[in-house]
Motif scaffolding. Structure first.
Motif: not given
Length: 88
Positions: A5, A7-8, A10-12, A14-16, A18, A63, A70
């Motif tokens: 969770k 990791i999810e 962090i991935e969310a 990172t997308k935000e 970017e 987030t 990031y």
């Protein structure tokens, strides 16, 4: 072992980040925004502990902090001449 969770999250983030880097390119007040978002995490965390906050909002604020961290890693803060952390 890393929590999936997290990791999810962090991935969310990172997308935000970017998306935000394209919409709001440098120079950008990255360090100031990290402080602002961290304050929002503290505020919502206190509200949650008092029973008047929302854990969904707390997750959103966390987030946002990760997204700004990031950006600091990728871009630095050109408003003050801070190089991206990825360069070191």
């Amino acid at each position: 072992m890393t929590d999936p969770k997290f990791i999810e999250l962090i991935e969310a983030a990172t997308k935000e980040a970017e998306k935000a880097m394209l919409k709001f390119p440098q120079p950008n007040y990255v360090l100031l925004k990290i402080a602002e978002e961290a304050g929002e995490v503290v505020k919502e965390g206190v509200h949650c502990s008092e029973g008047r906050g929302d854990y969904k909002n707390l997750k959103t604020e966390i987030t946002q902090v990760i997204a700004m961290l990031y950006r600091l890693h990728q871009e630095g803060d050109q408003t003050i001449g801070l190089e991206p952390i990825k360069n070191f």
